[in-house]
Write a protein that holds these residues in place. Structure first.
Motif, mmCIF file in Angstrom:
data_model
loop_
_atom_site.group_PDB
_atom_site.id
_atom_site.type_symbol
_atom_site.label_atom_id
_atom_site.label_comp_id
_atom_site.label_asym_id
_atom_site.label_seq_id
_atom_site.Cartn_x
_atom_site.Cartn_y
_atom_site.Cartn_z
ATOM 1 N N LEU A 194 0.881 -1.030 0.030
ATOM 2 C CA LEU A 194 0.048 0.116 0.098
ATOM 3 C C LEU A 194 0.982 1.213 -0.125
ATOM 4 N N ASP A 195 0.533 2.185 -0.787
ATOM 5 C CA ASP A 195 1.309 3.395 -0.930
ATOM 6 C C ASP A 195 0.392 4.570 -0.189
ATOM 7 N N LEU A 196 0.941 4.771 0.855
ATOM 8 C CA LEU A 196 0.402 5.980 1.973
ATOM 9 C C LEU A 196 -0.009 7.249 1.438
ATOM 10 N N SER A 197 0.646 7.630 0.278
ATOM 11 C CA SER A 197 0.462 8.813 -0.632
ATOM 12 C C SER A 197 -0.880 8.733 -1.360
ATOM 13 N N ALA A 198 -1.062 7.473 -1.978
ATOM 14 C CA ALA A 198 -2.381 7.287 -2.720
ATOM 15 C C ALA A 198 -3.320 7.743 -2.143
ATOM 16 N N PRO A 199 -4.590 8.364 -2.706
ATOM 17 C CA PRO A 199 -5.624 8.426 -2.105
ATOM 18 C C PRO A 199 -6.471 7.273 -1.695
ATOM 19 N N THR A 200 -6.811 7.048 -0.561
ATOM 20 C CA THR A 200 -7.403 5.919 0.360
ATOM 21 C C THR A 200 -8.746 5.989 0.892
ATOM 22 N N LEU A 201 -9.543 5.149 0.685
ATOM 23 C CA LEU A 201 -10.769 5.119 1.481
ATOM 24 C C LEU A 201 -10.570 3.960 2.557
ATOM 25 N N LEU A 202 -10.770 4.399 3.706
ATOM 26 C CA LEU A 202 -10.935 3.548 4.755
ATOM 27 C C LEU A 202 -12.326 3.335 5.513
ATOM 28 N N LEU A 203 -12.941 2.252 5.322
ATOM 29 C CA LEU A 203 -14.053 1.996 5.642
ATOM 30 C C LEU A 203 -14.137 0.997 6.804
ATOM 31 N N SER A 204 -14.784 1.240 8.008
ATOM 32 C CA SER A 204 -15.054 0.429 9.326
ATOM 33 C C SER A 204 -16.609 0.363 9.435
ATOM 34 N N THR A 220 -3.578 11.373 1.796
ATOM 35 C CA THR A 220 -4.944 11.940 1.422
ATOM 36 C C THR A 220 -5.831 10.743 1.644
ATOM 37 N N ALA A 221 -6.723 10.715 2.450
ATOM 38 C CA ALA A 221 -7.677 9.606 2.973
ATOM 39 C C ALA A 221 -8.845 10.179 3.462
ATOM 40 N N ALA A 222 -9.916 9.317 3.596
ATOM 41 C CA ALA A 222 -11.141 9.536 4.088
ATOM 42 C C ALA A 222 -11.484 8.324 4.750
ATOM 43 N N PHE A 223 -11.737 8.528 6.148
ATOM 44 C CA PHE A 223 -12.140 7.403 7.005
ATOM 45 C C PHE A 223 -13.537 7.548 7.401
ATOM 46 N N ILE A 224 -14.271 6.194 7.031
ATOM 47 C CA ILE A 224 -15.929 6.358 7.247
ATOM 48 C C ILE A 224 -15.986 5.360 8.169
ATOM 49 N N THR A 225 -16.749 5.550 9.244
ATOM 50 C CA THR A 225 -16.989 4.441 10.253
ATOM 51 C C THR A 225 -18.491 4.631 10.220
ATOM 52 N N TYR A 226 -18.999 3.367 10.355
ATOM 53 C CA TYR A 226 -20.414 3.282 10.494
ATOM 54 C C TYR A 226 -20.645 2.308 11.872
ATOM 55 N N GLU A 227 -21.371 2.882 12.642
ATOM 56 C CA GLU A 227 -21.586 2.199 14.012
ATOM 57 C C GLU A 227 -22.875 2.503 14.390
ATOM 58 N N GLN A 228 -23.618 1.626 15.275
ATOM 59 C CA GLN A 228 -24.713 1.872 15.708
ATOM 60 C C GLN A 228 -24.975 3.357 16.363
ATOM 61 N N VAL A 229 -26.001 3.921 16.159
ATOM 62 C CA VAL A 229 -26.116 5.334 16.742
ATOM 63 C C VAL A 229 -27.283 5.182 17.647
ATOM 64 N N HIS A 230 -28.131 4.586 17.604
ATOM 65 C CA HIS A 230 -29.419 4.127 18.414
ATOM 66 C C HIS A 230 -29.320 3.079 19.138
ATOM 67 N N PRO A 231 -28.396 3.158 20.449
ATOM 68 C CA PRO A 231 -28.232 1.796 21.151
ATOM 69 C C PRO A 231 -29.420 1.290 21.754
ATOM 70 N N HIS A 232 -30.629 1.869 21.449
ATOM 71 C CA HIS A 232 -31.876 1.252 22.181
ATOM 72 C C HIS A 232 -32.797 0.689 21.147
ATOM 73 N N ASP A 233 -32.711 0.935 19.883
ATOM 74 C CA ASP A 233 -33.230 0.164 18.962
ATOM 75 C C ASP A 233 -32.710 -1.272 18.791
#
Length: 85
Positions: A28-38, A63-76
């Motif tokens: 992986l080239d850390l200088s390449a545009p990168t999308l990190l998805l969690s 150059t990167a974007a870090f997208i994280t998707y976690e539950q945001v409604h712990p009561h549903d």
């Protein structure tokens, strides 16, 4: 698993140095545009280690974007199941 432009790597996300070593090993080239998805990963980590992982990514990539998707409604239904886990 590795192919042209794709590599599947494993690393303990609680250890950013291990993550960086695994990614470097895959070329992986850390200088390449990168999308990190969690997706529903950081919630299982102690808060300080999740914060450290995101801070590492912010510092390591040019150059990167870090997208994280976690539950945001712990009561549903979904959030309550995730909290129990």
């Amino acid at each position: 698993l590795k192919g042209k432009g794709y590599a599947l790597v494993e690393a303990d996300l609680r250890d950013p140095k291990a993550v960086e070593a695994a990614l470097a090993g895959a070329g992986l080239d850390l200088s390449a545009p990168t999308l990190l998805l969690s997706e529903c990963v950081i919630i299982y980590m102690p808060a300080d280690l999740g914060t450290a992982l995101i801070a590492w990514a912010a510092a390591a990539f040019t150059t990167a974007a870090f997208i994280t998707y976690e539950q945001v409604h712990p009561h549903d239904a979904f959030g309550s199941t995730m909290v129990k886990n």
